[in-house]
Design a protein around this motif. Structure first.
Motif, short mmCIF file in Angstrom:
data_model
loop_
_atom_site.label_atom_id
_atom_site.label_comp_id
_atom_site.label_asym_id
_atom_site.label_seq_id
_atom_site.Cartn_x
_atom_site.Cartn_y
_atom_site.Cartn_z
N UNK A 149 26.29 47.27 -74.24
CA UNK A 149 26.09 48.69 -74.54
C UNK A 149 25.53 48.89 -75.94
N UNK A 150 24.64 49.85 -76.07
CA UNK A 150 24.04 50.21 -77.35
C UNK A 150 24.15 51.72 -77.50
N UNK A 151 24.95 52.15 -78.44
CA UNK A 151 25.28 53.57 -78.53
C UNK A 151 24.07 54.50 -78.57
N UNK A 152 23.05 54.24 -79.39
CA UNK A 152 21.91 55.16 -79.46
C UNK A 152 20.74 54.78 -78.58
N UNK A 153 20.98 53.99 -77.54
CA UNK A 153 19.87 53.41 -76.77
C UNK A 153 18.91 54.47 -76.21
N UNK A 154 19.40 55.64 -75.84
CA UNK A 154 18.52 56.63 -75.21
C UNK A 154 17.33 56.97 -76.09
N UNK A 155 17.53 56.92 -77.40
CA UNK A 155 16.43 57.29 -78.30
C UNK A 155 15.33 56.24 -78.34
N UNK A 156 15.59 55.07 -77.79
CA UNK A 156 14.54 54.05 -77.71
C UNK A 156 13.47 54.41 -76.68
N UNK A 157 13.74 55.43 -75.86
CA UNK A 157 12.83 55.76 -74.78
C UNK A 157 11.98 56.99 -75.08
N UNK A 158 11.87 57.32 -76.35
CA UNK A 158 11.04 58.46 -76.75
C UNK A 158 9.61 58.10 -77.06
N UNK A 159 9.27 56.82 -77.07
CA UNK A 159 7.91 56.43 -77.42
C UNK A 159 6.93 56.83 -76.31
N UNK A 160 5.73 57.20 -76.73
CA UNK A 160 4.72 57.65 -75.78
C UNK A 160 4.38 56.60 -74.74
N UNK A 161 4.16 57.04 -73.52
CA UNK A 161 3.82 56.13 -72.42
C UNK A 161 2.31 55.92 -72.38
N UNK A 162 1.93 54.66 -72.34
CA UNK A 162 0.51 54.29 -72.31
C UNK A 162 0.05 54.02 -70.88
N UNK A 163 -1.17 54.45 -70.53
CA UNK A 163 -1.70 54.13 -69.19
C UNK A 163 -2.04 52.65 -69.09
N UNK A 164 -1.42 51.99 -68.12
CA UNK A 164 -1.63 50.55 -67.96
C UNK A 164 -3.08 50.24 -67.64
N UNK A 165 -3.73 51.10 -66.88
CA UNK A 165 -5.11 50.81 -66.46
C UNK A 165 -6.09 50.86 -67.63
N UNK A 166 -5.68 51.43 -68.75
CA UNK A 166 -6.54 51.48 -69.94
C UNK A 166 -6.13 50.45 -70.97
N UNK A 167 -4.83 50.30 -71.18
CA UNK A 167 -4.35 49.45 -72.27
C UNK A 167 -3.94 48.04 -71.84
N UNK A 168 -4.04 47.73 -70.58
CA UNK A 168 -3.55 46.44 -70.09
C UNK A 168 -4.21 45.27 -70.83
N UNK A 169 -3.44 44.22 -71.06
CA UNK A 169 -3.96 43.04 -71.74
C UNK A 169 -3.26 41.80 -71.19
N UNK A 170 -3.89 40.67 -71.38
CA UNK A 170 -3.29 39.42 -70.95
C UNK A 170 -2.16 39.05 -71.90
N UNK A 171 -1.05 38.62 -71.37
CA UNK A 171 0.10 38.29 -72.19
C UNK A 171 -0.30 37.37 -73.34
N UNK A 172 0.15 37.72 -74.54
CA UNK A 172 -0.16 36.94 -75.72
C UNK A 172 -1.41 37.39 -76.46
N UNK A 173 -2.11 38.36 -75.88
CA UNK A 173 -3.36 38.84 -76.50
C UNK A 173 -3.28 40.34 -76.75
N UNK A 174 -2.29 40.75 -77.51
CA UNK A 174 -2.11 42.19 -77.74
C UNK A 174 -3.23 42.78 -78.59
#
Length: 570
Positions: free
Chosen positions: A196-221
């Motif tokens: 359990x992590x008390x403030x975990x809900x606030x970790x989910x406020x980051x903007x959602x990126x469209x996978x079809x635009x931002x997708x990348x091969x693992x290790x190549x961010x």
């Protein structure tokens, strides 16, 4: 949601609460009902200059120059985060008191053991290119932060997920997904934590990126980072143009899922301390943060057409020193420098009663704040004594030496700030009196941020933190953040701090959690990973034609921006 660095040249953004929305396993938020902004209304809106009256479809907001990290998992300044907030929406948001509120996720449930968060997405939410937001896009966004090549400041949002280490440490690409992230169906996704992590809900406020635009091969961010200057999200505005050091232009997203924005165009215009009042009073800027100083506020009042918003800032100003540098490793040296700086005198001279000395890395609006701290009141005699004890010997020239090296500090700071202009002569003279030479090195704020966070090439610098809703300090001070791109740029590595941070994250009893953070705050006050400087009010001047802004310690001008409108003023 996240902690952000800021300069005092423009705007800044700690109340956390344990809560559950739509489910079991938590407690409701207790924010102690922090006040929203106090507003002094314009005395005569008709005095508005014609240039502003005639600008009926464009909102111009003053800003310090962003660094160009226009991405929800990389933005690390208040100013870049404003860009992100206009273009991207996250699963959740929050209200003026810091309570979490639904956004792309219409509801969420927390499991009985407090480890699994299950989000149900609103249907029909679309990115600006017309593609629907699905659980796959959510999974992609958070998996990107787990990537082995990720070098941004958001690791604390995912490091507690089941399967994070396995995915993050797999350099060969054999581990294809983070086991704690589960796409249940098109509109449902769950995240499972190791504990359990008390403030975990606030970790989910980051903007959602469209996978079809931002997708990348693992290790190549890098492929994702290459799109910093062409952001696409599901937010209320479309990113149109960026002129570095000048402005960022946005147009409304006509298909925004919460309703078409009322303002057609937004321009974030770069201003500075020397131009902000003129820009506001001549009507060339509609919204900007102004120094919380009586004379500056009075100038705005005299314009008569500007509203003034003020509220306690969820932030603090500080000086950071590189603890990897030998001269800063001894706690006595850091304490001596604190005693040797007349912070109270500086704050009174600068804020004239509208600011306070800061002695801890937590805001006074936070439930984690305690006043049971060493105040480090100005005491040159004690400063000299501590420096003597640390082996720094004062010579005939008045400066101190150790092992043949003069105690010289190269202080990186930023241009265009009245705060810096006021602090500089006081700091140089005060520390000269205790035998320490200070050499200021001025640069643009974006350059400073790069040297401090991306390169960690500095001896000392000053900035301010715009704090998250939750007072959890792991995002700034954990050992995990001591890396290039991480927020622990000063390199503070303290085992007691780590223990308390981890205890605070696990504890779900509010009173017990408060006591843990009080212990941590007292430790930071003693160890001084920073030289804490100041608290202030945030003060904004807003044209009286702008209606509907939501300003508070926990919301900035971008919150619910689609509801803000420009009205005719007669």
């Amino acid at each position: 949601m996240n902690k952000k660095l800021a300069s005092f040249a423009a705007g800044l953004l700690a109340v956390m609460m344990l809560f559950t929305s739509c489910g079991k396993g938590g407690k409701t938020t207790d924010t102690s009902k922090k006040d929203v902004a106090e507003v002094v209304k314009a005395s005569n809106p008709s005095k508005m200059p014609d240039v502003s009256k005639n600008r009926k479809d464009t909102l111009i907001v003053g800003t310090t120059a962003p660094s160009g990290k226009f991405n929800p998992i990389y933005s690390d300044s208040v100013y870049d985060s404003w860009v992100v907030s206009l273009v991207f929406d996250g699963l959740i948001s929050n209200d003026e008191q810091g309570n979490p509120t639904p956004l792309i996720a219409k509801e969420w449930k927390i499991s009985e053991d407090g480890k699994t968060y299950t989000f149900t997405l609103n249907k029909g939410v679309k990115f600006s290119d017309g593609k629907e937001v699905t659980a796959e896009d959510v999974a992609f966004t958070f998996t990107a932060i787990c990537d082995p090549s990720y070098d941004g400041p958001r690791t604390d949002a995912v490091s507690s997920l089941v399967g994070y280490e396995e995915y993050n440490q797999d350099k060969e690409g054999k581990v294809k997904e983070v086991s704690g992230i589960k796409v249940i169906d098109k509109y449902t996704i769950s995240f499972t934590l190791k504990e359990p992590k008390a403030p975990a809900i606030y970790d989910f406020g980051y903007g959602i990126m469209p996978k079809h635009i931002y997708n990348f091969e693992k290790g190549n961010i890098k492929a994702l980072k290459d799109k910093f200057l062409s952001p696409v999200g599901a937010g209320p505005y479309l990113f149109k143009e960026y002129k570095a050091g000048q402005e960022i232009v946005f147009e409304k997203n006509p298909n925004y899922w919460r309703g078409e924005p009322k303002i057609a165009k937004i321009i974030m215009k770069v201003t500075n301390a020397n131009t902000v009042i003129q820009e506001l009073t001549t009507g060339s800027v509609d919204v900007d943060r102004i120094p919380s100083k009586p004379e500056q506020i009075e100038l705005v009042k005299k314009a008569e057409f500007l509203d003034i918003y003020s509220y306690p800032s969820n932030s603090y100003g500080y000086i950071g020193w590189n603890l990897r540098d030998e001269k800063f490793k001894d706690k006595k040296v850091r304490q001596a420098l604190a005693y040797g700086l007349n912070r109270a005198g500086f704050i009174q001279a600068y804020y004239k009663g509208l600011g306070d000395v800061c002695n801890a890395p937590v805001s006074k609006v936070s439930w984690a704040y305690t006043d049971e701290l060493n105040k480090y009141e100005y005491n040159p005699e004690l400063a000299n004594k501590l420096l003597d004890e640390a082996g720094w010997v004062k010579k005939e020239d008045g400066y101190r030496y150790k092992d043949g090296k003069k105690f010289t500090i190269h202080w990186m700071t930023y241009t265009g700030s009245k705060y810096v202009e006021a602090l500089t002569p006081i700091l140089i003279e005060n520390w000269k009196q205790i035998g320490v030479e200070v050499i200021p090195e001025l640069m643009e704020f974006s350059t400073l941020a790069q040297k401090v966070y991306d390169e960690q090439k500095f001896e000392m610098y000053n900035m301010a933190w715009s704090l998250s809703i939750d007072p959890d300090p792991s995002g700034i001070f954990s050992i995990e953040q001591d890396k290039l791109g991480g927020f622990n740029s000063v390199g503070w590595r303290n085992e007691e701090s780590e223990r308390l941070i981890k205890e605070g994250l696990k504890e779900t009893d509010m009173e017990k959690r408060k006591q843990i953070y009080h212990q941590w705050v007292k430790l930071a006050n003693e160890e001084l990973p920073y030289l804490f400087l100041s608290y202030a009010k945030d003060t904004y001047a807003v044209s009286s034609k702008v209606k509907g802004l939501r300003l508070s310690p926990f919301t900035d001008w971008t919150y619910d921006i689609h509801k803000v409108e420009l009205v005719d003023v007669k």
